[in-house]
Design a protein around this motif. Structure first.
Motif, mmCIF file in Angstrom:
data_model
loop_
_atom_site.group_PDB
_atom_site.id
_atom_site.type_symbol
_atom_site.label_atom_id
_atom_site.label_comp_id
_atom_site.label_asym_id
_atom_site.label_seq_id
_atom_site.Cartn_x
_atom_site.Cartn_y
_atom_site.Cartn_z
ATOM 1 N N SER A 7 0.842 -1.186 0.000
ATOM 2 C CA SER A 7 0.000 0.000 0.000
ATOM 3 C C SER A 7 0.882 1.242 0.000
ATOM 4 O O SER A 7 1.969 1.237 -0.596
ATOM 5 N N VAL A 8 0.423 2.283 0.670
ATOM 6 C CA VAL A 8 1.170 3.539 0.780
ATOM 7 C C VAL A 8 1.228 3.961 2.243
ATOM 8 O O VAL A 8 0.473 3.465 3.080
ATOM 9 N N GLU A 9 2.121 4.912 2.547
ATOM 10 C CA GLU A 9 2.268 5.369 3.919
ATOM 11 C C GLU A 9 1.016 6.086 4.427
ATOM 12 O O GLU A 9 0.641 5.949 5.588
ATOM 13 N N ASP A 10 0.386 6.876 3.575
ATOM 14 C CA ASP A 10 -0.773 7.673 3.969
ATOM 15 C C ASP A 10 -1.941 7.359 3.034
ATOM 16 O O ASP A 10 -1.926 7.727 1.867
ATOM 17 N N LEU A 11 -2.959 6.679 3.574
ATOM 18 C CA LEU A 11 -4.118 6.309 2.757
ATOM 19 C C LEU A 11 -5.027 7.495 2.480
ATOM 20 O O LEU A 11 -5.837 7.461 1.553
ATOM 21 N N ARG A 12 -4.924 8.551 3.287
ATOM 22 C CA ARG A 12 -5.852 9.683 3.196
ATOM 23 C C ARG A 12 -5.240 10.848 2.427
ATOM 24 O O ARG A 12 -5.258 11.987 2.868
ATOM 25 N N ASN A 13 -4.660 10.545 1.307
ATOM 26 C CA ASN A 13 -4.032 11.570 0.495
ATOM 27 C C ASN A 13 -4.197 11.159 -0.965
ATOM 28 O O ASN A 13 -3.665 10.128 -1.380
#
Length: 246
Positions: free
Chosen positions: A195-201
């Motif tokens: 995934s990614v470090e920040d899902l809310r971006n």
């Protein structure tokens, strides 16, 4: 972040001459300290003092930070002078962000007149481990046991090899405990995904998932000349990133 990162920086930067006002804001995983100088203070000299303060505060900050603090010379009231968007039909948003933050930001920041380059729209690739608390309670395993197992897998020792796990598949088979003469692996107690470090971006350009590079000018720089320099650099930038990126 406020107590362990912003506070040491504020204490070190509070000794810099010519600071008229200092403010900071902290959120999950990030801190931003803004220094406003008196107009008679040379901006380049002030920048050198800021870098020295960052170096002095480094020993007081957490050792496990993913990156060291950086500084930018900007006018906080200025709007961006240019926004570049990265899109792709085959690459993920995380891959776009990786190319933007590791290749393009450095090259753009070197352009005369550019004061700050901000990357938005996603975050760096990461492996997310979402632990099932009911399952670990059943096995009698604590969150600290799982954290320690993951940290041990990511050892990076000076022996000519790198033991770091890069993908979700590398983490799934990590042994977190032994129960009833059998191994309990990470995949047994958690969902492990690439995934990614920040899902809310998230960013969008022309209806497509995008990563955005926001360019602010250095105080006093000519906007038209700075934008022209960036445009002249675009062909070179395109050759430095994968062809699948528009």
């Amino acid at each position: 972040m406020a107590a362990t990162v912003a506070t040491p920086l504020e204490r070190a930067m509070g000794r810099i001459a010519g600071v008229m006002e200092m403010t900071s804001s902290s959120a999950l995983g990030s801190s931003r300290v803004t220094l406003q100088f008196y107009l008679n203070r040379d901006i380049d000299g002030a920048a050198n003092d800021v870098q020295a303060a960052i170096n002095a505060a480094h020993t007081l900050m957490p050792s496990g930070m993913p990156s060291n603090p950086t500084y930018r010379k900007v006018n906080p009231t200025d709007v961006p002078i240019m926004i570049l968007s990265l899109t792709s039909d085959s690459m993920t948003r995380a891959q776009l962000y990786d190319a933007a933050s590791t290749i393009l930001v450095q090259k753009l920041a070197q352009v005369s007149g550019i004061g700050q380059v901000t990357v938005g729209g996603s975050s760096l690739p990461a492996v997310r481990v979402e632990v099932n608390p009911i399952v670990i309670t059943h096995y009698g395993i604590g969150f600290e046991d799982i954290r320690a197992a993951i940290a041990a897998t990511n050892a990076n020792r000076p022996k000519g090899a790198n033991d770091q796990a890069k993908k979700a598949a590398d983490y799934m088979l990590i042994i977190v405990a032994y129960r009833n003469k059998a191994t309990v692996r990470l995949q047994d107690v958690a969902e492990v995904v690439d995934s990614v470090e920040d899902l809310r971006n998230g960013g969008i350009a022309d209806g497509k998932p995008a990563v955005l590079l926001v360019l602010n000018r250095q105080p006093g720089a000519n906007i038209i000349e700075t934008v022209d320099r960036v445009k002249a650099l675009l062909p070179q930038l395109r050759t430095s990133i994968p062809e699948a990126i528009d």
